[in-house]
Enzyme design. Structure first.
Site, short mmCIF file in Angstrom:
data_model
loop_
_atom_site.label_atom_id
_atom_site.label_comp_id
_atom_site.label_asym_id
_atom_site.label_seq_id
_atom_site.Cartn_x
_atom_site.Cartn_y
_atom_site.Cartn_z
N THR A 6 46.10 44.55 46.38
CA THR A 6 45.70 45.02 45.06
C THR A 6 45.70 43.88 44.05
O THR A 6 46.70 43.19 43.86
CB THR A 6 46.66 46.12 44.58
OG1 THR A 6 46.69 47.16 45.56
CG2 THR A 6 46.19 46.68 43.25
N ASP A 65 47.89 39.20 49.17
CA ASP A 65 48.20 40.53 48.69
C ASP A 65 46.88 41.32 48.63
O ASP A 65 45.81 40.72 48.67
CB ASP A 65 48.83 40.42 47.30
CG ASP A 65 49.06 41.78 46.66
OD1 ASP A 65 49.62 42.66 47.34
OD2 ASP A 65 48.66 41.96 45.49
#
Length: 642
Positions: free
Chosen positions: A341, A339
């Site tokens: 963020t 991922d």
């Protein structure tokens, strides 16, 4: 090796039988273990004395039977015989059974001295193996040592000593400089710096003032702190870490089941070869040597010991692996999905550029924007407020504040109508703005207008983790395919991917689309690990073969994951991948080595080239070698691994 020792490897952390500390944290008192070793060494000493007396012929044989030697064999071999019969009744084929057969056979043909030597070899090997296995407790014991057993409580205007077991929620605990913090809580008085690397992974001490949170197991470095307790024992962050490690150490990896089956097959193999040898040669000594030389403890005990060591070493690196099967999974990973963020970035946006309009000061742009965002909870608004604070700007309060989701804010600053937000908001306000700059594609653009006049733009980016690029380099060197899945704009995702050296980037994905990507990668035959931190990552973490949650992530992500990266340091994750691969290689080396030694030993013994004593020496030496190979993974007693 006895089944008791093997099971001890597999349940090292099962301390609930040995008592507990405050809040349910297990303890591992050493007295019982040392007592067992003393008893075992006394048994070895007794057999050694009998060997000496038999060698010197102090007592004559009675009707051809050396009664003293027989007593030595019965007393010395009692643990072996007991284990063999228990295993036989349970349907287990173990090396204790084959050793019992060998000792009985040697005694039956009058080889009492040989039987005594075999007995003492096996007993010494058991003790050394047990001591090696005992080292597996060091990781948990070190963690437990981080909690003081006695604390000081602020009560009735003074300070009173109290056992950690008697601390209650709401108590105010006093921690002096250099002391370990015993509870999770909030500082109510004092000022200090706390080393909390073992909980959060932060390399530098963190300043603590009244209102700051502190964690059990961390170290108070400078000033005196008074902490109001809100969590104790197993409810603390420290307690949950211990619980996760212990649960992992009690779990079994698929390869352990293979090891158990292979160990059983080796016993059948040894007994079968012994039958064939006696049928062909009619040589009882060669037959006994065949039974004695084959050993499987290097597999049966070495495999869980290696897994135990790897899980403990990973914990010292700040990665909590929730089970042996997940450790085994990490050793097989060939695709790492990330991922953006909170994983590759710190998840805290920062202003990286201010572009004012002509004749406008950049400080004025930031001041007006920060005043408008004064009461905003939006991450971009907080980034602007932080920039204003860094520039020591005076920020007022907005009037007539209105928030338009997805667009921005309209309010009054200095009595003038002010708009802070997107180009769509500027268009709705009738503000003429210049075309976007190139950097706008790779960052979040916030435009500011005052009294219908365009003041400038602020560009905000999510800060990339310092170690992220080095971690991607490590993963690439390990031949791992890296894939970035993000819900952010394509331009931002591509910019992050290029900067860090990520192999593939897929942007503008919804949570369910991330799951589909992970599922598709697995269906193509890849072994996938997913790293994430948010609620939206939880489904993908569950879909991956191994899900790894960032320690700073949400509770949902941490519960959904197979492992937790406590300090959020991606380089520690790459180190754990190496530990997992090393663990796998050690186990496979033990498998191959055991098969080679047993095969060669049985062949030599069958041809009469090994006597029973030499066969026992080879048996013991090879098993200690393979168990020692596994023990190399056990974490050191020092905390340098942190």
């Amino acid at each position: 090796m006895s089944r008791a020792n093997v099971e001890a490897v597999e349940i090292q952390a099962a301390g609930q039988e040995n008592g507990s500390l405050a809040g349910g944290l297990p303890s591992h008192p050493p007295e019982e273990e040392h007592g067992n070793h003393r008893e075992e060494w006394l048994r070895v000493a007794f057999v050694a004395i009998v060997i000496g007396l038999v060698w010197w012929g102090v007592f004559p044989r009675y009707h051809g039977v050396d009664v003293l030697a027989l007593v030595g064999i019965l007393i010395g071999g009692f643990p072996i015989f007991k284990e063999a019969f228990e295993d036989l009744f349970q349907g287990h084929m173990t090396m204790e059974l084959s050793m019992t057969i060998a000792l009985v056979a040697a005694s039956a043909i009058g080889e009492f001295f040989t039987a005594l030597l075999i007995t003492v070899f096996v007993l010494v090997a058991e003790i050394i193996e047990g001591m090696t296995v005992g080292r597996g407790r060091s990781a948990i014991k070190e963690l437990l040592d981080l909690l003081p057993q006695n604390v000081e409580i602020r009560a009735d205007g003074g300070v009173a000593p109290r056992s950690i077991a008697n601390v209650r929620i709401g108590d105010v605990v006093l921690v002096r400089p250099g002391g370990h913090i015993p509870v999770d809580g909030v500082v109510v008085s004092g000022h200090s710096f706390v080393d909390q690397a073992n909980i959060t992974g932060e390399s530098m001490p963190v300043e603590k003032i009244p209102g700051a949170r502190v964690f059990a197991g961390t170290i108070n470095q400078s000033g005196v702190l008074e902490i109001r307790t809100d969590k104790i024992g197993s409810d603390t962050a420290f307690g949950r870490i211990i619980e996760l490690v212990e649960r992992a150490e009690r779990s079994r990896a698929p390869i352990e089941k293979i090891a158990d089956r292979l160990a059983g097959y080796l016993v059948y193999f040894a007994l079968g070869c012994a039958i064939v040898t006696f049928w062909i040669t009619r040589d009882a000594r060669s037959t006994i040597s065949v039974i004695v030389v084959a050993g499987a403890c290097g597999i049966a005990a070495g495999t869980p010991l290696a897994i135990l060591g790897a899980i403990g070493r990973a914990a010292q690196k700040g990665v909590i692996i929730k089970g042996g099967r997940y450790l085994e999974g990490l050793s097989n990973v060939d695709v790492v999905v990330l991922d953006k963020t909170g994983t590759l970035t710190v998840g805290t946006p920062e202003v990286n550029h201010v572009q004012p309009a002509p004749d406008v000061s950049p400080f004025e742009v930031v001041r007006v924007a920060a005043t408008a965002e004064r009461f905003s909870e939006h991450p971009l608004g907080r980034a602007i407020l932080k920039k204003a604070a860094d520039c020591a700007l005076s920020v007022g309060e907005p009037q007539e504040f209105e928030y338009f989701p997805g667009k921005g804010i309209v309010c009054r600053v200095d009595g003038a109508r002010t708009a802070v937000g997107t180009r769509v908001l500027m268009e709705a306000e009738g503000v003429s703005v210049p075309p976007p700059e190139a950097k706008a594609a790779e960052s979040s653009e916030v435009l500011i207008a005052l009294a219908g006049k365009f003041l400038g733009s602020i560009y905000i980016v999510d800060v990339v983790r310092q170690e992220a690029a080095a971690a991607m380099t490590e993963l690439n060197s390990m031949k791992c395919r890296t894939v970035l899945l993000t819900g952010d704009r394509k331009e931002i995702g591509q910019a992050i991917g290029r900067a860090l050296g990520v192999g593939e980037v897929r942007s503008e994905l919804l949570p369910e689309e991330k799951v589909e990507w992970v599922r598709d990668l697995r269906l193509k035959g890849n072994y996938v690990v997913m790293l994430g931190d948010g609620v939206n990552d939880a489904p993908a973490l569950l879909e991956a073969d191994v899900g790894v949650a960032m320690g700073s992530g949400t509770d949902v992500a941490r519960e959904s994951a197979s492992a937790v990266l406590l300090g959020n340091d991606l380089l520690r994750f790459t180190e754990v991948l190496k530990i997992a691969r090393r663990c796998r290689n050690i186990i496979y080396a033990n498998f191959v080595g055991t098969l080679v030694v047993d095969g060669a030993g049985v062949l030599l013994a069958a041809f009469g080239l090994l006597n029973p004593v030499l066969a026992a020496l080879i048996h013991v030496s090879s098993e200690l070698l393979f168990i020692g190979n596994s023990a190399r993974l056990l974490p050191s007693l020092s905390r340098d691994a942190r």
